[in-house]
Design an enzyme around this catalytic site. Structure first.
Site, PDB file in Angstrom:
ATOM      1  CG  LEU A  19     -12.395  62.621  -9.796  1.00 55.96           C
ATOM      2  CD1 LEU A  19     -12.319  61.572 -10.901  1.00 55.96           C
ATOM      3  CD2 LEU A  19     -11.074  62.687  -9.032  1.00 55.96           C
TER       4      LEU A  19
ATOM      5  CE1 TYR B 239      -5.644  59.270  -7.776  1.00 54.14           C
ATOM      6  CE2 TYR B 239      -3.374  59.064  -7.031  1.00 54.14           C
ATOM      7  CZ  TYR B 239      -4.603  59.717  -7.000  1.00 54.14           C
ATOM      8  OH  TYR B 239      -4.786  60.801  -6.188  1.00 54.14           O
TER       9      TYR B 239
ATOM     10  CG  HIS C  38      -1.641  60.936  -9.611  1.00 59.55           C
ATOM     11  ND1 HIS C  38      -1.940  61.771  -8.556  1.00 59.55           N
ATOM     12  CD2 HIS C  38      -2.762  60.882 -10.368  1.00 59.55           C
ATOM     13  CE1 HIS C  38      -3.188  62.191  -8.666  1.00 59.55           C
ATOM     14  NE2 HIS C  38      -3.707  61.669  -9.755  1.00 59.55           N
TER      15      HIS C  38
ATOM     16  CG  HIS D 165      11.090  58.417  -3.333  1.00 58.30           C
ATOM     17  ND1 HIS D 165      10.960  59.770  -3.573  1.00 58.30           N
ATOM     18  CD2 HIS D 165       9.847  57.891  -3.407  1.00 58.30           C
ATOM     19  CE1 HIS D 165       9.687  60.051  -3.797  1.00 58.30           C
ATOM     20  NE2 HIS D 165       8.989  58.941  -3.689  1.00 58.30           N
TER      21      HIS D 165
END
Length: 759
Positions: free
Chosen positions: A161, A288, A441, A492
């Site tokens: 990456l 992202y 992700h 969450h």
């Protein structure tokens, strides 16, 4: 004033020199037909263009934001040149010296190349050439990076990456100095550095390259951009369409949870087609998307300039430009992106990637004047054709406010895999996530939400567990707590059943499913609603969540109404946390504080929660008030006397202190089959530490009551302290705008058309 005059005179002289130089090149083009001359006519063409350079030079000294950006970049690169060139042998993870140095070098090379073109000063071209030659000498004998953690190791960096990041930037530098270099120098660089570099990213690393993921987007852009500069059609095709005839016998899994694609979905076009919805939402989330927008847009700009016949900005109905508007709407009042999925808090549209996005969107899109207002806040532009367009727009006073409104962004390549709804009313912003998994992700947080006022969190989403580029914290990479805590459902603001995360926190299962929109309504300025259903997070259980932001004249500020309807085929334990930000002020229940702090559980995120207090609900409404940054907030929840209330704090089983020590109030409901969680969060009043005065520090709600709950409808009554009552009815089924409803509640008839009723 003297400095400004000198600055203008300097660039006027540069323009004169450039004019003479241009005439010399144009005359040479007429008389010389060699390949060398053909090259002179083609560079720069990737991001900067020959015409763009002329236009920029003609405007220098008269476009403040561009001039200031140029001056800052020149000072920055002059300082780097004075320090000398350092291309160390790679040894470090993210945040280590060699990693940071090579990362810095790629940016410096790109900027130096641009300065050479705009200022026509050979010192910048020589600096680029000298550094590239050092990389050429090193790279041809460079082994794989010594750090072995990555699923795809690079050579300059510990992962492919970052190698791709490097080549995306350096290809721009190479384009800028292409004509400065001799043919022998270009051949040397292309043979020993650029072509092997591109091959390692792609051919040698298919598990990295042959995917639909932000990683591979960087890889595609890197291979494609150097291919455009080198006029290498094989590399360009590899970038656009992926590696052809790839033969692999097994399914390879990376350390992120992503998989190598063997179904033909690879390459730059596939990375546009698959992750983006028609609305421009990127399935990995805004953090992202921000990271991926740079390679998406900078490669697209290169394709537009060099291969205009591809019409890249029109691909998939122009989704790349649409995505910029979507991304800007996924930010709070301060420009910080909402931390959906893996997202670091504080990342904002002041990031350089968004400078790129805003400038390119303005230049190649509809020249939306709202983008100019954001560019003005960013206070810098790209030093290229698009940055010039933005600078001229600002100079001419064309900017208008970028108006963020309530918006529903679909997810999935066809827009059919759930989405994200953002409800805005005055200074209140509600972010309601009912999207697909979000690739590797993604978090296991179906129907979760976060709440903001003026950019400050009221109810938070945790974000990611990572200290990006801080070497001391796991080499700057994802920490194990990202999987054990941040991705788990209990982290969450949504329902966790039987202390087990949605889809049992299995990527293979979660990636097969998405929530479904029940309805979205934002036409009414006073009442804005989003409602969505989740049927797969727990087998045999359906969750329907309806969230509204209501502007009621009986309340100081708009408040949030939350209705979570759970229907199951068996009895369960339901945990419903509220991750509030601030200091507890008041509650209407008695709680017990344990002498010793213990974790709430031993897995699925529960092992990271200390229990700081326990209580039994003592009334039909349980209330908690807190103070944060001079504002009061109150949570009012409908409860029964069997409900448990738990004060929790993140930080258990965290010996390295990798997690933030933040609090929540958790509502626990045991041995229950079907149930309804209803709550209101209201902002009210203020506190000044200067005057030491508190204003309107008490809740305005006297009673919150469920007056009807059936398969078809749920009705909630809200009574304020003055006795004024309002009724909200949501349609759980038959939610089309034209649908007519007739309902009797407490001997009173209610008739309306559409998805909800409020009065």
């Amino acid at each position: 004033m003297t400095i400004i005059k000198n600055f203008i005179i300097k660039f006027a002289l540069v323009a004169i020199v450039f004019t003479a130089f241009s005439c010399k090149k144009e005359n040479a083009a007429v008389t010389d037909t060699s390949n060398e001359t053909a090259s002179l006519q083609e560079h720069p063409s990737l991001i900067l263009t020959a015409q763009g350079v002329k236009d920029i030079r003609a405007q220098l000294g008269s476009i403040p934001v561009f001039d200031n950006t140029l001056k800052a970049v020149q000072e920055e690169i002059d300082a780097e040149i004075a320090l000398g060139i350092d291309t160390p042998i790679p040894v470090d993870y993210s945040g280590g010296y060699t990693h940071v140095r090579h990362k810095r070098n790629m940016v410096v090379l790109q900027k130096a190349g641009v300065l050479y073109q705009i200022l026509d000063d050979d010192k910048y071209a020589k600096y680029v050439k000298d550094m590239l030659m050092q990389y050429e000498e090193m790279y041809k004998t460079l082994p794989l990076h010594p750090k072995t953690r990555s699923y795809a190791r690079g050579k300059l960096f510990w992962q492919c990456l970052n190698d791709s990041n490097w080549l995306v930037y350096v290809s721009q530098a190479y384009d800028c100095v292409y004509n400065y270099l001799s043919e022998d120098e270009r051949n040397k660089l292309e043979t020993n550095l650029f072509k092997p570099f591109a091959d390692h990213i792609s051919i040698d690393s298919p598990q990295f390259y042959q995917r639909v993921h932000n990683h591979s987007t960087w890889g595609n852009a890197a291979v494609g951009m150097i291919g455009l500069v080198m006029d290498d059609q094989e590399l360009i095709d590899r970038a656009l369409y992926g590696i052809k005839d790839l033969k692999l016998d097994t399914k390879e899994k990376d350390d992120d949870g992503g998989f190598l694609n063997k179904d033909g979905k690879a390459g730059f076009l596939a990375n546009i087609e698959e992750p983006f919805s028609p609305d421009g939402y990127y399935n990995e989330g805004p953090y992202y998307q921000r990271y991926a927008m740079y390679p998406f847009l900078i490669f697209a700009e290169g394709l537009h300039n060099v291969k205009p016949e591809l019409k890249i900005f029109e691909y998939k109905d122009g989704v790349l430009l649409k995505s910029i508007n979507a991304l800007l709407n996924l930010s709070d009042a301060d420009g910080d992106f909402f931390p959906l999925n893996d997202g670091q808090k504080g990342m904002s549209y002041y990031n350089d990637a968004l400078v790129t996005a805003v400038d390119i969107s303005y230049h190649f899109g509809t020249q939306d004047p709202g983008l100019l207002s954001i560019a003005k806040e960013q206070n810098k532009v790209l030093l290229d054709d698009s940055g010039l367009a933005v600078a001229l727009g600002i100079k001419n006073g064309n900017e208008k406010p970028f108006n963020k409104k309530s918006i529903n962004l679909s997810d999935g390549p066809e827009g059919t895999q759930g989405g994200v709804a953002i409800l805005r009313n005055k200074d209140i912003e509600l972010v309601f996530k009912y999207a697909a998994q979000g690739s590797s992700h993604g978090h296991y947080d179906k129907l979760s939400y976060s709440l903001y006022e003026k950019g400050e969190e009221i109810l938070q989403d945790y974000g990611l567990a990572r200290f990006v580029n801080i070497e001391q914290k796991g080499g700057g990479n994802y920490l194990k707590e990202n999987k054990t805590w941040a991705k788990q459902t209990i982290a969450h603001n949504t329902v966790t059943q039987n202390e087990t995360s949605h889809f049992n926190a299995k990527y293979d299962i979660g990636s097969q499913h998405h929530s479904v929109l029940n309805y979205f309504s934002s036409e009414n300025d006073k009442v804005q609603v989003a409602s969505a259903r989740e049927n797969n997070a727990y087998p045999g259980t359906e969750m329907l969540r309806t969230m509204a932001i209501i502007k009621d004249e009986d309340f100081e500020k708009p408040y949030m109404l939350d209705i979570m309807k759970v229907t199951s085929n068996k009895s369960n334990q339901y945990d419903f946390p509220y991750y509030f930000i601030g200091q507890v002020v008041q509650k209407n229940f008695d709680y017990h504080t344990p002498k010793t702090l213990n974790p709430l559980g031993n897995k699925n995120g529960y092992q990271h929660l200390f229990v700081e207090g326990t209580a039994k609900a003592s009334s039909d409404n349980s209330k908690l008030s807190w103070l944060n940054k001079g504002k009061f907030y109150t949570l009012t929840s409908v409860t029964n006397t069997n409900d448990e209330l738990l004060f929790t704090r993140i930080g258990a089983n965290d010996p390295e202190f990798n997690l933030r020590r933040e609090a929540a109030l958790m509502l626990r409901r045991k041995n229950t089959k079907n149930t309804l969680f209803v709550s209101v969060i209201e902002g009210h009043g203020s506190y000044s530490p200067v005057s030491e005065s508190a204003v309107n520090s008490n809740s305005s709600i006297k009673e919150l009551k469920v007056v009807l709950d059936t398969e078809a409808y749920t009705a909630v009554q809200i009574t304020n302290i003055n006795g004024n009552t309002k009724l909200f009815i949501t349609a759980n089924t038959n939610t089309s705008k034209g649908e007519k409803h007739n309902l009797k509640i407490n001997d009173k008839n209610y008739e309306w058309s559409g998805s909800y009723y409020f009065e």
